[in-house]
Enzyme design. Sequence first.
Site, mmCIF file in Angstrom:
data_model
loop_
_atom_site.group_PDB
_atom_site.id
_atom_site.type_symbol
_atom_site.label_atom_id
_atom_site.label_comp_id
_atom_site.label_asym_id
_atom_site.label_seq_id
_atom_site.Cartn_x
_atom_site.Cartn_y
_atom_site.Cartn_z
ATOM 1 N N ASP A 1 -2.041 9.253 4.954
ATOM 2 C CA ASP A 1 -2.446 10.450 5.712
ATOM 3 C C ASP A 1 -1.809 10.572 7.095
ATOM 4 O O ASP A 1 -1.790 11.650 7.669
ATOM 5 C CB ASP A 1 -3.971 10.481 5.869
ATOM 6 C CG ASP A 1 -4.686 10.537 4.528
ATOM 7 O OD1 ASP A 1 -4.058 10.965 3.541
ATOM 8 O OD2 ASP A 1 -5.869 10.151 4.473
ATOM 9 N N ARG B 1 2.772 -9.222 2.113
ATOM 10 C CA ARG B 1 3.827 -10.248 2.041
ATOM 11 C C ARG B 1 4.211 -10.732 3.433
ATOM 12 O O ARG B 1 4.364 -11.941 3.671
ATOM 13 C CB ARG B 1 5.053 -9.662 1.329
ATOM 14 C CG ARG B 1 6.301 -10.527 1.402
ATOM 15 C CD ARG B 1 7.450 -9.835 0.668
ATOM 16 N NE ARG B 1 8.688 -10.588 0.752
ATOM 17 C CZ ARG B 1 9.585 -10.448 1.721
ATOM 18 N NH1 ARG B 1 9.366 -9.570 2.689
ATOM 19 N NH2 ARG B 1 10.693 -11.154 1.709
ATOM 20 N N GLY C 1 -8.163 3.931 0.803
ATOM 21 C CA GLY C 1 -7.160 4.399 -0.163
ATOM 22 C C GLY C 1 -5.904 3.549 -0.073
ATOM 23 O O GLY C 1 -5.482 3.177 1.014
ATOM 24 N N VAL D 1 1.512 -13.001 4.911
ATOM 25 C CA VAL D 1 1.491 -14.315 4.253
ATOM 26 C C VAL D 1 2.704 -15.160 4.662
ATOM 27 O O VAL D 1 2.571 -16.315 5.086
ATOM 28 C CB VAL D 1 1.445 -14.147 2.702
ATOM 29 C CG1 VAL D 1 1.634 -15.489 2.002
ATOM 30 C CG2 VAL D 1 0.133 -13.490 2.286
ATOM 31 N N ARG E 1 -6.305 14.380 3.870
ATOM 32 C CA ARG E 1 -7.681 14.477 4.386
ATOM 33 C C ARG E 1 -7.751 15.561 5.466
ATOM 34 O O ARG E 1 -7.387 16.688 5.186
ATOM 35 C CB ARG E 1 -8.139 13.119 4.911
ATOM 36 C CG ARG E 1 -9.604 12.862 4.704
ATOM 37 C CD ARG E 1 -9.963 11.483 5.175
ATOM 38 N NE ARG E 1 -9.607 10.466 4.199
ATOM 39 C CZ ARG E 1 -10.391 10.082 3.201
ATOM 40 N NH1 ARG E 1 -11.569 10.624 3.061
ATOM 41 N NH2 ARG E 1 -10.013 9.149 2.360
ATOM 42 N N ASP F 1 -9.018 4.134 9.502
ATOM 43 C CA ASP F 1 -9.987 3.875 10.574
ATOM 44 C C ASP F 1 -11.320 3.337 10.040
ATOM 45 O O ASP F 1 -12.000 2.569 10.719
ATOM 46 C CB ASP F 1 -10.184 5.090 11.482
ATOM 47 C CG ASP F 1 -10.743 6.280 10.753
ATOM 48 O OD1 ASP F 1 -10.566 6.352 9.524
ATOM 49 O OD2 ASP F 1 -11.368 7.138 11.413
ATOM 50 N N GLY F 2 -11.677 3.685 8.795
ATOM 51 C CA GLY F 2 -12.889 3.116 8.184
ATOM 52 C C GLY F 2 -12.755 1.601 8.058
ATOM 53 O O GLY F 2 -13.696 0.839 8.313
ATOM 54 N N THR G 1 -2.127 3.974 5.405
ATOM 55 C CA THR G 1 -2.676 5.156 4.732
ATOM 56 C C THR G 1 -1.582 6.206 4.656
ATOM 57 O O THR G 1 -0.778 6.329 5.592
ATOM 58 C CB THR G 1 -3.906 5.753 5.464
ATOM 59 O OG1 THR G 1 -4.112 7.103 4.996
ATOM 60 C CG2 THR G 1 -3.713 5.820 6.972
ATOM 61 N N ARG H 1 -13.585 1.289 -1.435
ATOM 62 C CA ARG H 1 -14.317 1.867 -0.315
ATOM 63 C C ARG H 1 -15.715 1.265 -0.421
ATOM 64 O O ARG H 1 -16.390 1.432 -1.426
ATOM 65 C CB ARG H 1 -14.358 3.387 -0.430
ATOM 66 C CG ARG H 1 -12.952 4.036 -0.484
ATOM 67 C CD ARG H 1 -13.052 5.531 -0.299
ATOM 68 N NE ARG H 1 -11.877 6.270 -0.750
ATOM 69 C CZ ARG H 1 -10.774 6.464 -0.019
ATOM 70 N NH1 ARG H 1 -10.688 5.954 1.178
ATOM 71 N NH2 ARG H 1 -9.772 7.165 -0.492
ATOM 72 N N ASP I 1 -3.106 9.658 9.825
ATOM 73 C CA ASP I 1 -4.178 10.255 10.636
ATOM 74 C C ASP I 1 -4.806 9.269 11.614
ATOM 75 O O ASP I 1 -5.913 9.495 12.099
ATOM 76 C CB ASP I 1 -5.260 10.821 9.696
ATOM 77 C CG ASP I 1 -5.883 9.753 8.811
ATOM 78 O OD1 ASP I 1 -5.353 8.616 8.756
ATOM 79 O OD2 ASP I 1 -6.898 10.045 8.166
HETATM 80 O O1 F6P Z 1 -6.833 8.606 2.547
HETATM 81 C C1 F6P Z 1 -5.960 8.744 1.476
HETATM 82 C C2 F6P Z 1 -6.396 9.850 0.545
HETATM 83 O O2 F6P Z 1 -5.473 9.907 -0.524
HETATM 84 C C3 F6P Z 1 -6.568 11.226 1.185
HETATM 85 O O3 F6P Z 1 -5.342 11.884 1.371
HETATM 86 C C4 F6P Z 1 -7.471 11.899 0.194
HETATM 87 O O4 F6P Z 1 -8.220 12.922 0.801
HETATM 88 C C5 F6P Z 1 -8.356 10.772 -0.279
HETATM 89 O O5 F6P Z 1 -7.669 9.565 0.016
HETATM 90 C C6 F6P Z 1 -8.711 10.794 -1.742
HETATM 91 O O6 F6P Z 1 -9.619 9.793 -1.970
HETATM 92 P P1 F6P Z 1 -9.955 9.209 -3.429
HETATM 93 O O7 F6P Z 1 -8.764 8.416 -3.898
HETATM 94 O O8 F6P Z 1 -11.146 8.362 -3.217
HETATM 95 O O9 F6P Z 1 -10.181 10.397 -4.317
#
Ligand code: F6P
Length: 319
Positions: free
Chosen positions: A127, A21, A11, A24, A171, A103-104, A125, A72, A129
Amino acid sequence: VDKVAVLTSGGDAPGMNAAIRAVVRKGIFHNLRIFGVYHGFAGLINGQITQMELGSVADIVHRGGTILKTARCKEMLLPEGQKLAADQLIARGIDALVAIGGDGTYRGAKKLAELGIKVVGIPGTIDNDINGTDFTIGFDTSVNTVVEAVSKLRDTATSHERVFVVEVMGRNCGDIALHAGLATGAESILIPEIPFDLEEISEKLRRGFQRGKNHSIIMVAEGAGNVIDIARQLTDQSGFENRVTILGHVQRGGSPSSADAVLAGLMGAKAVEALLEGQSEVMIASSGNEIVTKSLDIAFAPKPYSKEKIYQTADELAI
Ligand code: F6P
């Protein structure tokens, strides 16, 4: 190192452009050649790789989203995809990759490290997280977006003397809800890390309205449960009708806050420094007032919950 690639994956998050930036500009400052990979690992597998110049990142430090695009990518979970991705870099003589994401993203990077590429992860991110770093790039901006939205909701909530249930992203992590909840004085904050009792929340609502409160905000992290069900149960148990607002992807947009732009600049520069020092399989982390490197593996461990104090304070202030 001589040639370094940079990509964003997962995301998007406000501040990713500022991080690109920094990678680079810092890289070119040290006479490295920097390559932008478009569309995350999907683009890497397909060879969507372009050399970046100083001007390639002009006028982006303040822009939301990511100029490199993001995706993704399921193929990157498979050994064939990982091999294709590494081969694209090796064919161009690129010896290192800076991967900006969650982390992905780091898991993909780790696989490339096993195939001989030096890798550095930058936490990007909304999140917040990722284990090992106090903050991720994008979190602060997203909290600010929620705070702005809730202050608008309060106007209409007060006028109608209503309860508003607001769902925010994150998430499985409750940090956006927690920080925005404290910042907006939400009456209750529901997060996945802490069990909640709707009867207690109903009682709090009743007490509040009895002593003259004319509206209430219930902040719900998306990981805490289905917001529609929660809102319905709350009406049944408390006797107050409510309105649900799901803030959704608006939380991922907008210009980065100054805090995120600063974090992104420092983290991007640190990633290049780490590579120049010969480090690999590390993540960049904020720790107290410092930007440090840590083993990438730390990011794969679950993030222990450490926000009891914030939760407790928010709760006490919203009696
Ligand atoms: O990881 C960022 C995030 O916005 C989360 O908060 C949310 O659960 C998820 O991505 C939504 O994913 P997508 O944009 O694929 O719907």
